[in-house]
Design a protein around this motif. Structure first.
Motif, PDB file in Angstrom:
ATOM      1  N   ARG A  47       0.820  -1.212   0.000  1.00 51.72           N
ATOM      2  CA  ARG A  47       0.000   0.000   0.000  1.00 51.72           C
ATOM      3  C   ARG A  47       0.854   1.262   0.000  1.00 51.72           C
ATOM      4  O   ARG A  47       0.513   2.256  -0.632  1.00 51.72           O
TER       5      ARG A  47
ATOM      6  N   ALA B 169       2.585   1.447  -3.669  1.00 49.09           N
ATOM      7  CA  ALA B 169       1.787   1.064  -4.831  1.00 49.09           C
ATOM      8  C   ALA B 169       1.781   2.143  -5.906  1.00 49.09           C
ATOM      9  O   ALA B 169       1.844   1.842  -7.105  1.00 49.09           O
ATOM     10  N   SER B 170       1.715   3.401  -5.516  1.00 51.72           N
ATOM     11  CA  SER B 170       1.634   4.476  -6.498  1.00 51.72           C
ATOM     12  C   SER B 170       2.935   4.664  -7.267  1.00 51.72           C
ATOM     13  O   SER B 170       2.935   5.276  -8.341  1.00 51.72           O
ATOM     14  N   ARG B 171       4.033   4.114  -6.771  1.00 51.40           N
ATOM     15  CA  ARG B 171       5.330   4.304  -7.428  1.00 51.40           C
ATOM     16  C   ARG B 171       5.648   3.183  -8.412  1.00 51.40           C
ATOM     17  O   ARG B 171       6.552   3.316  -9.222  1.00 51.40           O
ATOM     18  N   HIS B 172       4.952   2.068  -8.294  1.00 51.52           N
ATOM     19  CA  HIS B 172       5.092   1.005  -9.288  1.00 51.52           C
ATOM     20  C   HIS B 172       3.784   0.212  -9.283  1.00 51.52           C
ATOM     21  O   HIS B 172       3.654  -0.831  -8.643  1.00 51.52           O
ATOM     22  N   LYS B 173       2.791   0.736 -10.024  1.00 48.34           N
ATOM     23  CA  LYS B 173       1.447   0.170  -9.989  1.00 48.34           C
ATOM     24  C   LYS B 173       1.407  -1.259 -10.512  1.00 48.34           C
ATOM     25  O   LYS B 173       0.700  -2.108  -9.987  1.00 48.34           O
TER      26      LYS B 173
END
Length: 600
Positions: A505, A508-512
């Protein structure tokens, strides 16, 4: 967190990854003839004699038979010393490869003796066996037909599958498949030691199949301290290679070809000799060794200038080697204690980072070493790495448990400091695919995951790795969250950090894509677990990381202390029994495929 483990009690001292698509799909396998073995033995005796060593321990008659489990320990004792007790030092100095060759030679001789003995003892039974005509048992026609059996009168069979035109698979195809390396496979080269045996293990890991096994190994005659993958081969037309350099308790650096299985010796050894000088009486002096004089503690291959390899040693020096000619180009003597770590900058090919037990980190251009930036941290530096997202910065872990981030453009200054562990930081690694993801390992037996994005560090997760003191780790070059870890016990582990909810979590936004893939794996395992319950099967547990007692860590406070709040979590899953059963069958099918590939 799901963990793949090669369970063993041996120490995992060092490791390095091999990128996907580099290794040969079908590695070569060396098969030595008895003549080759004898030549190796003779060459080893000459080498020991030239070094002034006692060669009595390498006599064939002193070697126990190889391959006999009940005499295995005795065979090693025979190798290490002679019967009169005076050969201990010579036995220890003998190479493992030579010992291997001698054992094989002795086994060949012993087998020949047993065959001769069996032939002599068989004369008494010749009369009784003559009526069965066993001597002519194999001397029948190659193509024969069955007669007398209904419907089989014209059926032809062959003595060998290679002679049958309807059989397309050769007898050796299965063996070839066992060693095949697919383009989606990673190799992990590991230096290990178990009791008196040291070796390099080449593991094969496939992320999609979730499989990990030992592909082949290399016997060593001394404890491995460091390994470094080399993607350069001066002997090939393309100069692309798949080699590994090994530093050990010896001053030499051995280079092995990972595309060759059962190689009896390295393809090259870096320990160049200087020119001999003549004395006034006309006699030549011994050639001076230009390589290291102490243990090799660190290795670094220059991926931008493929023929360059750097090494650091307990002799306090750093050396630069030319792989094209196999000689030392230059030595650097800017440290006052053993130099344990070295690393090339990924953007500026000539810039090298070194650190030692004198507490000093140094960054310099190897072409102009007089201009050198230094940092003194006051304690032994155990590990270093360049920042993958900021080429000018590096991180260093010390024996005091601290991690320092420094900018090489500002000598002496520190960007930030982490009070990371209660004991020394023995290893650290940063993901090349996930910005800010840092992992540290320590002799306090803990793995800690940090977010250091924008030089604002915070703790994300911490866990006991269940492997004693941690000695080595590294992120996979082809997978954002996968990394290998090794320590004092537990063997090699490959972990996917994103399978832990708190880590997934947070990053996650840095390597979806990587986070989504990990989420799918977690859901598949949850479905499998529920299916096992529905079918009345026992639960399966992974050693090491799991999510059963997952801890959500608060962001780090100003003093970097960890808030020990645990939030219990429950998850509801409404997977039907039918879907769960299908998941179990799919998992079983995947496991069968994995066993077929790595069942050795």
């Amino acid at each position: 967190l799901h963990v793949l483990t090669m369970a063993a009690s041996a120490i995992v001292a060092c490791s390095t990854w091999v990128p996907r698509g580099v290794a040969s799909e079908n590695p070569d396998k060396v098969e030595l003839s008895p003549d080759d073995l004898q030549q190796m033995i003779a060459a080893a005796k000459q080498k020991l004699a030239a070094a002034g060593e006692d060669t009595t321990a390498v006599e064939d008659d002193d070697v126990a038979l190889a391959g006999m489990d009940d005499q295995e320990d005795d065979s090693w004792e025979d190798v290490e010393g002679s019967d009169d007790g005076e050969g201990d030092s010579s036995g220890k100095s003998e190479s493992q490869a030579v010992a291997h060759a001698r054992k094989a030679s002795a086994a060949i001789k012993a087998q020949a003796a047993e065959d001769a003995k069996a032939a002599e003892g068989g004369n008494d039974d010749d009369d009784e066996l003559a009526e069965y005509n066993l001597d002519a048992y194999d001397e029948e026609e190659e193509d024969m037909t069955f007669g007398g059996a209904a419907g089989l009168g014209n059926l032809t069979y062959h003595t060998s599958n290679t002679e049958d035109p309807y059989i397309m698979m050769n007898d050796d195809d299965e063996d070839v498949d066992d060693f095949r390396v697919n383009p989606t496979d990673n190799l992990i080269v590991v230096g290990r030691s178990e009791e008196a045996l040291s070796h390099i293990e080449v593991h094969l890991w496939n992320e999609d199949e979730d499989s990990l096994f030992v592909h082949h190994d290399i016997l060593l005659d001394t404890f491995p301290l460091c390994v470094e993958w080399i993607g350069y081969d001066p002997g090939s037309e393309t100069q692309r290679g798949n080699l590994v350099a090994v530093g050990s308790m010896q001053p030499d650096i051995d280079i092995w070809d990972l595309d060759v299985i059962d190689a009896p010796e390295p393809v090259a050894t870096l320990a160049s000799l200087g020119p001999s000088k003549k004395k006034k009486n006309g006699k030549k002096t011994k050639r001076k060794v230009v390589g290291h004089s102490g243990e090799v503690l660190g290795l670094a291959w220059n991926s931008q200038q493929g023929n360059l390899l750097a090494s650091s040693s307990a002799d306090t020096t750093v050396r630069l080697w030319d792989l094209d000619v196999g000689t030392s180009l230059r030595a650097y003597e800017h440290h006052s204690a053993p130099v344990e770590n070295i690393a090339w900058n990924k953007e500026i090919a000539s810039v090298l980072l070194t650190s030692g037990h004198d507490g000093v980190c140094a960054v310099f251009d190897t072409r102009a070493p007089d201009e050198m930036a230094k940092w003194n941290f006051g304690s032994d530096i155990e590990c270093v790495t360049w920042h993958p997202q900021d080429a000018a910065c590096f991180l260093a872990g010390t024996s005091a448990g601290n991690v320092y981030c420094c900018d090489s453009r500002n000598p002496g200054d520190v960007v930030f400091t982490l009070s990371a562990h209660d004991a020394g930081v023995s290893c650290l690694s940063m993901s090349h695919h996930v910005p800010g993801l840092l992992v540290t390992g320590s002799s306090d037996q803990k793995l800690k995951i940090w977010d250091v994005l924008n030089n604002s560090p915070s703790i994300v997760h911490s866990r006991d790795a269940a492997m004693g003191p941690i000695y080595t780790m590294g992120f996979c070059p082809d997978s954002p969250f996968a990394m290998c870890v090794g320590g004092h016990v537990g063997g090699l582990q490959v972990v996917n950090l994103a399978e832990t909810g708190a880590i997934r979590r947070h990053f996650a936004s840095r390597h979806k894509e990587g986070a989504a893939k990990a989420e799918q794996l977690v859901q598949a395992r949850e479905a499998e677990a529920e299916a096992r319950v529905a079918l009345g099967l026992p639960e399966q547990h992974d050693d090491g990381f799991d999510e059963s007692d997952e801890e959500d860590w608060a962001e780090i406070m100003d003093n970097l202390s960890i808030a020990n709040e645990k939030k219990g979590k429950t998850r509801a899953n409404e997977t039907s029994t039918t879907a769960a059963t299908a998941a179990v069958k799919a998992k079983a099918k995947a496991k069968k495929k994995k066993v077929k590939k790595g069942g050795r």
